[in-house]
Design a protein around this motif. Structure first.
Motif, PDB file in Angstrom:
ATOM      1  N   MET A  91       0.843  -1.215   0.000  1.00  0.00           N
ATOM      2  CA  MET A  91       0.000   0.000   0.000  1.00  0.00           C
ATOM      3  C   MET A  91       0.867   1.249   0.000  1.00  0.00           C
ATOM      4  N   VAL A  92       1.946   1.223   0.795  1.00  0.00           N
ATOM      5  CA  VAL A  92       2.842   2.380   0.850  1.00  0.00           C
ATOM      6  C   VAL A  92       3.441   2.617  -0.533  1.00  0.00           C
ATOM      7  N   PHE A  93       3.895   1.541  -1.168  1.00  0.00           N
ATOM      8  CA  PHE A  93       4.538   1.686  -2.467  1.00  0.00           C
ATOM      9  C   PHE A  93       3.569   2.250  -3.508  1.00  0.00           C
ATOM     10  N   LEU A  94       2.377   1.645  -3.582  1.00  0.00           N
ATOM     11  CA  LEU A  94       1.432   2.084  -4.619  1.00  0.00           C
ATOM     12  C   LEU A  94       0.930   3.509  -4.387  1.00  0.00           C
ATOM     13  N   SER A  95       0.803   3.907  -3.128  1.00  0.00           N
ATOM     14  CA  SER A  95       0.258   5.248  -2.861  1.00  0.00           C
ATOM     15  C   SER A  95       1.311   6.338  -2.990  1.00  0.00           C
ATOM     16  N   PHE A  96       2.550   6.016  -2.634  1.00  0.00           N
ATOM     17  CA  PHE A  96       3.554   7.074  -2.540  1.00  0.00           C
ATOM     18  C   PHE A  96       4.538   7.151  -3.700  1.00  0.00           C
ATOM     19  N   PHE A  97       4.716   6.061  -4.428  1.00  0.00           N
ATOM     20  CA  PHE A  97       5.774   6.045  -5.444  1.00  0.00           C
ATOM     21  C   PHE A  97       5.635   7.230  -6.417  1.00  0.00           C
ATOM     22  N   GLY A  98       6.689   8.017  -6.524  1.00  0.00           N
ATOM     23  CA  GLY A  98       6.714   9.111  -7.499  1.00  0.00           C
ATOM     24  C   GLY A  98       6.019  10.392  -7.062  1.00  0.00           C
ATOM     25  N   ILE A  99       5.538  10.454  -5.826  1.00  0.00           N
ATOM     26  CA  ILE A  99       4.865  11.689  -5.346  1.00  0.00           C
ATOM     27  C   ILE A  99       5.936  12.653  -4.814  1.00  0.00           C
ATOM     28  N   LYS A 100       5.769  13.929  -5.164  1.00  0.00           N
ATOM     29  CA  LYS A 100       6.747  14.925  -4.728  1.00  0.00           C
ATOM     30  C   LYS A 100       6.520  15.270  -3.251  1.00  0.00           C
ATOM     31  N   LYS A 101       7.592  15.218  -2.488  1.00  0.00           N
ATOM     32  CA  LYS A 101       7.440  15.455  -1.044  1.00  0.00           C
ATOM     33  C   LYS A 101       6.953  16.870  -0.753  1.00  0.00           C
ATOM     34  N   GLU A 102       7.521  17.827  -1.464  1.00  0.00           N
ATOM     35  CA  GLU A 102       7.228  19.237  -1.185  1.00  0.00           C
ATOM     36  C   GLU A 102       5.736  19.560  -1.301  1.00  0.00           C
ATOM     37  N   SER A 103       5.069  18.904  -2.269  1.00  0.00           N
ATOM     38  CA  SER A 103       3.651  19.225  -2.464  1.00  0.00           C
ATOM     39  C   SER A 103       2.720  18.294  -1.682  1.00  0.00           C
ATOM     40  N   PHE A 104       3.302  17.402  -0.870  1.00  0.00           N
ATOM     41  CA  PHE A 104       2.466  16.445  -0.136  1.00  0.00           C
ATOM     42  C   PHE A 104       1.943  17.084   1.148  1.00  0.00           C
ATOM     43  N   ARG A 105       0.651  17.470   1.148  1.00  0.00           N
ATOM     44  CA  ARG A 105       0.069  18.124   2.329  1.00  0.00           C
ATOM     45  C   ARG A 105      -1.110  17.331   2.882  1.00  0.00           C
ATOM     46  N   ILE A 106      -1.316  16.143   2.341  1.00  0.00           N
ATOM     47  CA  ILE A 106      -2.512  15.379   2.687  1.00  0.00           C
ATOM     48  C   ILE A 106      -2.573  15.010   4.173  1.00  0.00           C
ATOM     49  N   GLY A 107      -1.380  14.806   4.747  1.00  0.00           N
ATOM     50  CA  GLY A 107      -1.312  14.454   6.174  1.00  0.00           C
ATOM     51  C   GLY A 107      -1.918  15.528   7.068  1.00  0.00           C
ATOM     52  N   THR A 108      -1.895  16.783   6.621  1.00  0.00           N
ATOM     53  CA  THR A 108      -2.480  17.847   7.451  1.00  0.00           C
ATOM     54  C   THR A 108      -3.802  18.362   6.886  1.00  0.00           C
ATOM     55  N   SER A 109      -4.015  18.225   5.577  1.00  0.00           N
ATOM     56  CA  SER A 109      -5.215  18.845   4.998  1.00  0.00           C
ATOM     57  C   SER A 109      -6.367  17.865   4.750  1.00  0.00           C
ATOM     58  N   VAL A 110      -6.059  16.582   4.546  1.00  0.00           N
ATOM     59  CA  VAL A 110      -7.131  15.629   4.205  1.00  0.00           C
ATOM     60  C   VAL A 110      -7.342  14.582   5.304  1.00  0.00           C
ATOM     61  N   LEU A 111      -6.256  13.933   5.725  1.00  0.00           N
ATOM     62  CA  LEU A 111      -6.398  12.773   6.614  1.00  0.00           C
ATOM     63  C   LEU A 111      -6.957  13.090   8.014  1.00  0.00           C
ATOM     64  N   PRO A 112      -6.648  14.252   8.627  1.00  0.00           N
ATOM     65  CA  PRO A 112      -7.168  14.476   9.979  1.00  0.00           C
ATOM     66  C   PRO A 112      -8.687  14.294  10.102  1.00  0.00           C
ATOM     67  N   LYS A 113      -9.439  14.728   9.100  1.00  0.00           N
ATOM     68  CA  LYS A 113     -10.905  14.564   9.152  1.00  0.00           C
ATOM     69  C   LYS A 113     -11.268  13.072   9.262  1.00  0.00           C
ATOM     70  N   PHE A 114     -10.605  12.242   8.458  1.00  0.00           N
ATOM     71  CA  PHE A 114     -10.940  10.821   8.436  1.00  0.00           C
ATOM     72  C   PHE A 114     -10.436  10.112   9.697  1.00  0.00           C
ATOM     73  N   PHE A 115      -9.295  10.549  10.230  1.00  0.00           N
ATOM     74  CA  PHE A 115      -8.823   9.977  11.501  1.00  0.00           C
ATOM     75  C   PHE A 115      -9.824  10.320  12.605  1.00  0.00           C
ATOM     76  N   LEU A 116     -10.249  11.597  12.653  1.00  0.00           N
ATOM     77  CA  LEU A 116     -11.177  12.010  13.716  1.00  0.00           C
ATOM     78  C   LEU A 116     -12.471  11.198  13.657  1.00  0.00           C
ATOM     79  N   GLU A 117     -12.944  10.946  12.445  1.00  0.00           N
ATOM     80  CA  GLU A 117     -14.198  10.189  12.308  1.00  0.00           C
ATOM     81  C   GLU A 117     -14.021   8.720  12.693  1.00  0.00           C
ATOM     82  N   ASP A 118     -12.765   8.267  12.771  1.00  0.00           N
ATOM     83  CA  ASP A 118     -12.488   6.862  13.093  1.00  0.00           C
ATOM     84  C   ASP A 118     -12.077   6.687  14.563  1.00  0.00           C
ATOM     85  N   VAL A 119     -11.921   7.787  15.288  1.00  0.00           N
ATOM     86  CA  VAL A 119     -11.438   7.693  16.677  1.00  0.00           C
ATOM     87  C   VAL A 119     -12.525   7.089  17.571  1.00  0.00           C
TER      88      VAL A 119
END
Ligand SMILES: O=P(O)(O)OC[C@H](O)CO
Length: 511
Positions: free
Chosen positions: A82-110
């Motif tokens: 899963m890590v390989f398929l999701s991350f391969f070739g993604i630019k680190k600098e533009s990766f903001r999903i950890g702060t802009s997208v995922l928190p909502k879904f983590f909160l809904e799963d807590v």
């Protein structure tokens, strides 16, 4: 019956934590997936990364690989796939999903029960099997954890290669003196889950260890929104649902029909007069609910010109729906309007410049020609909050009608902070049943206006914001467009103003 993979001598069940109440002053080391999240599957989180950072094709490939991932175990080799398929070739600098997208879904799963235990400790260290870039933003921003022990992603020339560095948890904790208090023999408490990998070496640093059983976790409740450690106001990303394997299958099966309906909805809205496109929209599954003020408008009021309709902002389509409900010619001014949306707009839509004087003149002249719709928040908000209302509108006229707008979507968000804005209406119309709700409120009483009522522009703007919030059951905030874009996109949300509109479609007679 509670089964544990390995039962340390000092281990107790998590339910004892409340009874003893002894851990609040100690350092807590907890496992994110095992102790906080109710779901046992990490697949939805990788699906979000694959979709939001990589697009449809990458998420489809990940989805197709799910049977293999499940077969080899999501915690084991499946995690690496899963890590390989999701991350391969993604630019680190533009990766903001950890702060802009995922928190909502983590909160809904807590899980509420696990959350209460974790939050009862002041000093928290989180351990996760997910890559650091996926979890750190949520854990630090929302839970206030001191340190996150998780794998780093390998990089080549600033791009993720899809491999995780090996986590040396114990060394990391000791090297960074995270536990303090003289390291070994410190006062730390560990909480893990029996079927999740939780570094045994790390556990050896803890004086007390608690475990959660999966039987227990199944009875956990979702964390109510009002208990969120910090309100969830802004989030980004297109997916409006949790992409479990079944939900992802439903989305991919929906897409061919969705695309067909989207083309019909979009083109009919852009080309046909409102009266003709309304039945098409109803037949293709879009819904509109309308509520009007108690006092009926007189014939003269209905024909009135120069009325300013002030609405909150949910999507780019707000002014169109307001125009449709009013059934009379209106223009709209809006900020960050893409050239594509400007050209396709069936009403006269003009981008604001954010130069106060220029915008005042523009709005004044539009009001002298007819009615005008404005969204003073200056940007859209997806959650039940209203951003601060810019007060420019209040100075222009006393004829102000507040309009409360709400939108419900089940699959895709038709707004974005970091994506392509020209796709906003496409994503909105890709939803199976997008629902718009328009509430026309009472015209502002004379006593609450700038000229006749001698109120300040700020007082009027706040009054209108409050009236709309009351009508929708939303909360008012002082956040601005700049705040939203700083949080979600890391910039101020300034739009490069383009040349004067190349084509404005006057659809006045279409009404
Ligand atoms: O959410 P934003 O920032 O794209 O705002 C939407 C624009 O104002 C277009 O109406």
């Amino acid at each position: 019956l509670i089964l544990y993979r390995r039962k340390p001598a000092n281990m107790r069940n998590i339910s004892h934590v409340h009874k003893t109440g002894e851990i609040s002053n100690k350092t807590l080391i907890f496992h994110l997936e095992g102790v906080l999240l109710r779901s046992n599957s990490l697949f939805p989180y990788f699906m979000l990364v694959a979709f939001e950072a990589g697009g449809f094709l990458r998420s489809f490939i990940l989805f197709l690989c799910y049977p293999l991932i499940w077969l080899v175990g999501e915690d084991q080799l499946g995690l690496k796939i899963m890590v390989f398929l999701s991350f391969f070739g993604i630019k680190k600098e533009s990766f903001r999903i950890g702060t802009s997208v995922l928190p909502k879904f983590f909160l809904e799963d807590v899980g509420y029960e696990g959350f209460e235990v974790v939050m009862s400790c002041k000093r928290k260290i989180a351990v996760s099997n997910l890559p650091r870039v996926m979890v750190e933003g949520f854990l630090k921003e929302y839970l206030g954890v001191k340190a996150v022990v998780a794998s780093e992603m390998k990089l080549v020339c600033g791009y993720f290669v899809g491999l995780m560095e090996e986590t040396k948890t114990k060394e990391f904790v000791l090297d960074h003196d995270i536990l303090g208090e003289g390291k070994a023999g410190c006062n730390a408490v560990g909480i893990g889950c029996y079927n999740k990998y939780f570094d045994q070496q790390l556990l050896s640093l803890c004086k007390e260890v608690y475990y959660v059983s999966t039987t227990e976790k199944r009875k956990w409740h979702t964390l109510p929104r009002e208990k969120y450690p910090k309100p969830l106001i802004f989030h980004d990303g297109r997916l409006a649902f949790r992409p479990t394997p079944i939900a992802s299958l439903a989305m991919f099966m929906w897409l061919p029909l969705g695309l067909f309906l989207c083309i019909i909805r979009f083109t009919s809205g852009a080309i046909l007069p409102f009266k003709m496109c309304a039945p098409i929209h109803i037949l293709t599954g879009t819904r509109l609910t309308v509520s009007r003020p108690g006092s009926c408008l007189t014939k003269n009021e209905e024909k009135e010109k120069g009325v300013l309709y002030v609405c909150n902002h949910r999507t780019l389509l707000d002014p169109l729906y307001v125009a449709y409900v009013l059934n009379k010619p209106v223009s709209a001014v809006t900020y960050s309007l893409s050239r594509f949306s400007e050209v396709m707009s069936p009403i006269k839509a003009i981008p604001l410049t954010r130069d106060r004087e220029k915008d005042r003149k523009l709005m004044k002249s539009l009001l002298s020609e007819g009615n005008l719709v404005v969204c003073p928040e200056g940007t859209t908000c997806r959650e039940p909050y209203l951003l601060r209302f810019s007060h420019l509108f209040a100075e222009l006229t006393d004829d102000i009608v507040p309009v409360a707008v709400d939108v419900k979507v089940s699959m895709f968000y038709g707004t974005t902070a970091s994506g392509r804005k020209c796709l906003d209406p496409i994503f909105h119309f890709l939803n199976p049943n997008p629902v718009y709700s328009i509430k026309l409120l009472e015209k502002l009483p004379r006593s609450y206006t700038c000229k006749a009522g001698a109120k300040s522009n700020v007082e009027v703007a706040n009054y209108v914001q409050n009236e709309i919030a009351k009508a929708l059951g939303f909360q008012c905030t002082g956040y601005t467009r700049k705040d939203k874009y700083m949080i979600l996109a890391g910039d101020e949300g300034i739009v490069r103003s383009h040349d004067p509109p190349i084509r404005q479609l006057y659809r006045v007679n279409a009404l």
